[in-house]
Design an enzyme around this catalytic site. Structure first.
Site, PDB file in Angstrom:
ATOM      1  N   CYS A   1      -7.152   0.978   4.988  1.00  0.00           N
ATOM      2  CA  CYS A   1      -6.803   0.588   6.367  1.00  0.00           C
ATOM      3  C   CYS A   1      -8.056   0.700   7.219  1.00  0.00           C
ATOM      4  O   CYS A   1      -8.967   1.440   6.888  1.00  0.00           O
ATOM      5  CB  CYS A   1      -5.811   1.562   7.000  1.00  0.00           C
ATOM      6  SG  CYS A   1      -4.220   1.626   6.198  1.00  0.00           S
TER       7      CYS A   1
ATOM      8  N   ARG B   1      -5.125  -1.584  14.420  1.00  0.00           N
ATOM      9  CA  ARG B   1      -5.505  -1.289  13.033  1.00  0.00           C
ATOM     10  C   ARG B   1      -5.020  -2.384  12.084  1.00  0.00           C
ATOM     11  O   ARG B   1      -4.171  -3.195  12.440  1.00  0.00           O
ATOM     12  CB  ARG B   1      -4.873   0.045  12.633  1.00  0.00           C
ATOM     13  CG  ARG B   1      -3.339   0.098  12.664  1.00  0.00           C
ATOM     14  CD  ARG B   1      -2.661   0.145  11.299  1.00  0.00           C
ATOM     15  NE  ARG B   1      -3.124   1.089  10.355  1.00  0.00           N
ATOM     16  CZ  ARG B   1      -2.709   2.372  10.272  1.00  0.00           C
ATOM     17  NH1 ARG B   1      -1.799   2.831  11.116  1.00  0.00           N
ATOM     18  NH2 ARG B   1      -3.180   3.163   9.332  1.00  0.00           N
TER      19      ARG B   1
ATOM     20  N   ASN C   1      -5.063   6.657   5.537  1.00  0.00           N
ATOM     21  CA  ASN C   1      -5.116   7.422   4.300  1.00  0.00           C
ATOM     22  C   ASN C   1      -6.423   8.200   4.163  1.00  0.00           C
ATOM     23  O   ASN C   1      -7.505   7.688   4.480  1.00  0.00           O
ATOM     24  CB  ASN C   1      -4.986   6.483   3.096  1.00  0.00           C
ATOM     25  CG  ASN C   1      -3.568   6.445   2.581  1.00  0.00           C
ATOM     26  OD1 ASN C   1      -2.659   6.999   3.197  1.00  0.00           O
ATOM     27  ND2 ASN C   1      -3.351   5.778   1.453  1.00  0.00           N
TER      28      ASN C   1
END
Ligand code: TCH
Length: 324
Positions: free
Chosen positions: A2, A16, A79
């Protein structure tokens, strides 16, 4: 993988890409001011800033991936697998579970400065939401129109880094990501000069050669460098449509097409959605992997004094405008 980014023109934008191989059931979710956040170890927050963002709602709790509040503060979780480490409870700290972190900060803070004060007392704890939804290993970007920071809960404890780029991806830890930028300081949007050798007749035979060496792959380190370069050199008008358009172009530089990131078992990581929130106007814009038309939800069109979540399922499928 991401990538999160901030962008400032007249207004401040925060968004994002969410890259993964499956979707949890993401919905644009508005939490009005009087929705009671029942936290696991720190009581109930009955009154708070309203917020809008992408969440998976489980048991009527908004499990936010990223959100912005009505005061203009944004926060996103990305993450951080293998590095995130959450702790047991501590009596002298605010024991906040990983899935409560976004509401905890956005519910109470109007700025990064205010968030820094809460972060001094925070202990991100290892309580999972449920057996079906175990701990997500994340790190976070928190940003307003003036500054951004990165929060990482690692083995040694909580780390807070100033984030002068306003970009976050995944591994490695943020300070290492930032250090890597040193290797690219010669990249430029301008045409390069021949510093190689004055004995050779080298010349720029193509536009864009100033950024030759910008990494093009999908690793999180490369996406960090690429998003940072594009964002730091970004030029746009400051109207709403020009700003939003430019924001989607910045994140477009790290878009993941199906097929390029094989995660095994016939599955591929793709950009499931891209978001861009105008934090001043409370408008959440998004595109999805198979719907490139920008869709928007305006938080102020809802009753923000309510106590119930407002949820908008994502619109999928390309909306193609036929011109003839
Ligand atoms: C998978 C998402 C992160 C995407 C990402 O960073 N991909 C990178 C892949 S890689 O490492 O680089 O390979 C994260 C971001 C926010 C996460 C969600 C939010 O934290 C909210 C809850 C938290 C629960 O503990 C688990 C479900 C969950 C609903 C999470 C599912 C998943 O872990 C999400 C959706």
């Amino acid at each position: 993988m991401c990538t999160a980014a901030t962008y400032k023109t007249k207004d401040f934008y925060f968004g994002r890409t969410l890259d993964y191989e499956f979707s949890y059931g993401d919905e644009v979710t508005i939490t009005p001011r009087n929705y009671p956040f029942h936290f696991r170890h720190i009581g109930t927050m009955t009154k708070h800033y309203a917020m809008i963002g992408m969440a998976y709602v489980a048991d009527d709790f908004p499990l936010y991936y990223e959100a912005v509040n009505e005061a203009g503060l944004g926060m996103a979780g990305l993450n951080f697998v293998g590095n995130a480490d959450y702790k047991g409870r501590e009596s002298d700290k605010d024991n906040v579970a990983q899935f409560e972190f976004i509401p905890w900060i956005l519910g109470q803070c109007a700025s990064v400065k205010e968030a820094r004060v809460l972060l001094e007392k925070i202990n991100l704890i290892n309580t999972p939401f449920s057996q079906e939804l175990p701990l997500a290993q994340l790190h976070w970007i928190i940003a307003d129109r003036n500054e951004a920071l990165t929060v990482e809960s690692v083995m040694e404890g909580i780390k807070i880094y100033d984030n002068p780029v306003g970009v976050l991806t995944n591994n490695p830890p943020f300070n290492e990501q930032m250090f890597q930028l040193n290797n690219y300081m010669n990249l430029s949007p301008q045409a390069p000069q021949n510093h190689f050798s004055d004995k050779l007749p080298l010349h720029a035979y193509s536009r864009g050669m100033g950024a030759l060496g910008l990494p093009g792959d999908l690793s999180s380190q490369s996406r960090f460098v690429r998003a940072a370069f594009v964002k730091m050199n970004s030029v746009s008008g400051d109207s709403e449509s020009e700003s939003v358009s430019q924001f989607f172009h910045i994140l477009g530089a790290v878009d993941q097409p199906r097929g390029c990131c094989d995660v095994g078992d016939g599955k591929f990581e793709i950009t499931i959605y891209t978001s861009c929130c105008n934090t001043d106007k409370g408008v959440y814009y998004y595109t999805t992997y198979d719907n490139h038309q920008i869709t928007a939800v305006n938080m102020y069109k809802e009753n923000l004094d309510d106590s119930y979540l407002v949820r908008y399922p994502l619109i999928h499928g390309e909306q193609i405008k036929m011109q003839n």
